[in-house]
Write an enzyme that holds these catalytic residues in place. Structure first.
Site, short mmCIF file in Angstrom:
data_model
loop_
_atom_site.label_atom_id
_atom_site.label_comp_id
_atom_site.label_asym_id
_atom_site.label_seq_id
_atom_site.Cartn_x
_atom_site.Cartn_y
_atom_site.Cartn_z
N THR A 165 3.33 5.65 3.23
CA THR A 165 1.96 4.76 3.57
C THR A 165 1.89 4.44 5.05
OG1 THR A 165 2.57 2.37 3.59
CG2 THR A 165 2.23 2.96 2.10
N ASP A 166 0.37 4.08 5.65
CA ASP A 166 0.07 4.50 7.06
C ASP A 166 0.99 3.64 7.72
OD1 ASP A 166 -2.09 6.56 5.86
OD2 ASP A 166 -3.50 5.04 6.13
N CYS A 167 1.27 2.31 6.77
CA CYS A 167 2.29 2.08 7.87
C CYS A 167 3.62 2.04 7.51
CB CYS A 167 2.46 -0.05 7.51
SG CYS A 167 1.69 -0.27 5.99
N TYR A 168 3.46 2.42 6.15
CA TYR A 168 5.32 2.65 6.18
C TYR A 168 5.35 3.66 6.25
CZ TYR A 168 6.27 -2.21 5.67
OH TYR A 168 6.11 -4.21 5.88
N PRO A 169 5.32 4.48 6.49
CA PRO A 169 6.00 6.07 6.27
C PRO A 169 6.79 6.77 5.78
CG PRO A 169 5.50 6.32 8.96
CD PRO A 169 5.77 4.85 8.13
#
Lengths: 398, 133
Positions: free
Chosen positions: A137-141
């Site tokens: 994800t954008d926060c958890y790449p």
């Protein structure tokens, strides 16, 4: 009738004057001095049990790697953990098995390693292989990580067992003509053996049948460390058994505990990975509950001996798997411990699955902790439902 | 040929047949019975030292009768650190080598009575029973 309070007992623990005895010792004291004197003189009775308890597991928080990952699937030593909670949180359940486990495809399967063994490895401080994948994800790449952890390397490890310390349990027999492999061990055909699984007169919930002292917040011995009763356990249906013919009381059954504690202060001696041939993997858990002798009624329950506590005899060949009600009668723990019982006119050898020597050891450790002022009694925030509440189990339709 | 140690297992349906008698009489084998636990209508176990010219024929006869024949080359040991003394093995052990000492309820392992059937190895929930070569 004289009453004591938790505060009074804790004050005596603090001053080193509390009288603390194990449940075994208390039975003898009551026989010797009578109930009234025993209940006045004794402050705390300690209990213990050490047996496989399947509804067990641990919440883990691994900490974040750099870059961060939202774990979507997690494996610990190849055993899947549930991670449908926050990014690096997971729950490893005691009965979880590796995805490549042959299970019962070559019956009976061995189930040599599972979630319970992962918990034992963690609590022993042994290295455990952690593998996780994320979807990015954008926060958890980050999309994957493979590393080795120990319990010391991770933020939290919290043992949380939704159902432990069963108040009582079936005495399992097999009326069928084939050997069966169950969570009650190997049961030989045609009443070849009978297995039971409580510590009887030492067992925590057998000593407080009406839940007069055990409740939310009760401080306990858990896995070698200190834990707490978090709630009543799942399938908590406490009742007092009665003889169907005479109506005589045969001791309690049906209560359970949900317990919680910091895994980091526990010990592999009291949390052991366990395997049942043909059934699965699980965790053996050591639990000890202190019973404050607040009054004579509580003392009377805590003094119940093996001769007064009974287990129902249940056929695991046919009746149990098919959810057929009823049993083959009741048998006392004194009879079970003698090594043989009579079922349908046949003498059947008995064996326990719950370690009585370990139960005695737990009751002894808890006694020592309290005597040394290292362990105080916690007054429950709320008592657990009792037989008077009439909770009963539901049958799943389908 | 020097005598060999073997373990024989009889099912309940053949435990009342005179199998050992035929083994001596028809195959002329020399035997020394080390352990025996054979009862009518129950599973039986016998540990033998056996020798003679017709050794292999004798074993074949035993197998034809439905006896399980196994060489006694292993030993079962208990991992004392791992054993929790639960007792799950005690009603499974066919010879009573694993039994409970009462009233302590401690599991005793008497290696001399063990016939290495290895049932305990799989029955032990914490895998405390191990086979040593």
């Amino acid at each position: 009738m004289s009453e004591k309070t938790y505060q009074e007992i804790n004050a005596r623990i603090k001053s080193g004057k509390a009288v603390v005895v194990t449940a075994e010792e208390f039975i003898d004291i009551v026989r010797e001095k009578g109930l009234t004197r025993a209940s006045q003189e004794v402050d705390v009775v300690t209990t213990g049990t050490f047996a496989p308890m399947c509804s067990s597991g641990a919440f883990l928080n691994f900490g974040h790697p750099a870059p961060r990952i939202k774990m979507y699937r997690v494996w610990l030593n190849n055993v899947p953990a549930y991670t449908g909670i926050a990014a690096v949180d997971a729950y490893i359940g005691a009965t979880e098995l590796p995805e490549d486990d042959p299970l019962n495809s070559n019956h009976p399967g061995e189930f040599r390693y599972g979630g319970g063994h992962v918990i034992e490895d963690l609590v022993a401080g042994r290295p455990v292989r952690l593998k996780a994948i994320g979807y990015g994800t954008d926060c958890y790449p980050r999309r994957e990580i493979e590393t080795t952890i120990t319990i010391h390397d991770i933020n939290e490890a919290i043992l949380f067992n939704p159902r432990n310390a069963y108040q009582n349990y079936n005495c399992a027999v097999n009326l069928s003509n084939r050997t069966i492999y169950t969570y009650m061990g190997i049961l030989k055909p045609n009443l070849g053996n009978a297995h039971y699984s409580t510590s009887g007169q030492l067992s925590p919930l057998l000593k407080d049948p009406h839940f007069k002292t055990i409740g939310i917040g009760t401080r306990i011995f858990l896995g070698g460390g200190i834990g707490y009763v978090a709630w009543h356990g799942t399938q908590h249906f406490p009742a007092i058994q009665t003889d169907p013919d005479s109506g005589r009381e045969l001791g309690p059954a049906g209560g359970t505990l949900a317990v919680i504690g910091d895994l980091k202060q526990m010990s592999p001696r009291w949390l052991m990975g366990t395997s049942y041939l043909g059934y699965g993997a699980t965790l053996s858990v050591g639990i000890g509950v202190p019973i404050p002798i607040l009054n004579e009624e509580i003392a009377r329950y805590a003094a119940a001996s093996d001769a007064e506590l009974y287990a129902p005899i249940v056929d695991y060949g046919e009746a149990y798997p098919n959810q057929k009600p009823g049993n083959l009668g009741y048998v006392s723990y004194a009879q079970l411990k003698s090594g043989k019982i009579v079922v349908q006119g046949k003498e059947v050898p008995t064996a326990p699955l719950s370690s009585y020597p370990r139960a005695r050891e737990i009751a002894g450790i808890l006694k020592k902790w309290i005597q040394n002022g290292e362990f105080y009694l916690a007054e429950p925030v709320q008592l657990l439902p009792s037989p008077a509440d009439g909770l009963t189990g539901k049958v799943l339709k389908g | 040929m020097s005598p060999r140690k073997i373990v024989l297992r009889f099912g309940p349906e053949i435990s009342d047949k005179p199998i050992i008698y035929r083994l001596v009489k028809d195959y002329d084998l020399v035997m020394n019975i080390l352990k025996a636990n054979v009862n009518p209508q129950k599973e039986g176990i016998m540990v033998l030292e056996l020798s003679g010219d017709n050794y292999e024929q004798g074993l074949n006869y035993l197998r034809e009768q439905g006896v399980t024949v196994q060489a006694l080359t292993h030993e079962v040991v208990r991992n004392e650190q791992r054993c929790t003394m639960c007792g799950a093995c005690t009603a499974i052990c066919p010879t009573g080598a694993l039994h409970l000492r009462r009233p302590e309820m401690e599991v005793v392992f008497d290696g001399d009575s063990c016939v290495v059937c290895q049932l305990c190895v799989k029955a032990c929930p914490v895998r405390a029973m191990e086979v040593k070569l």
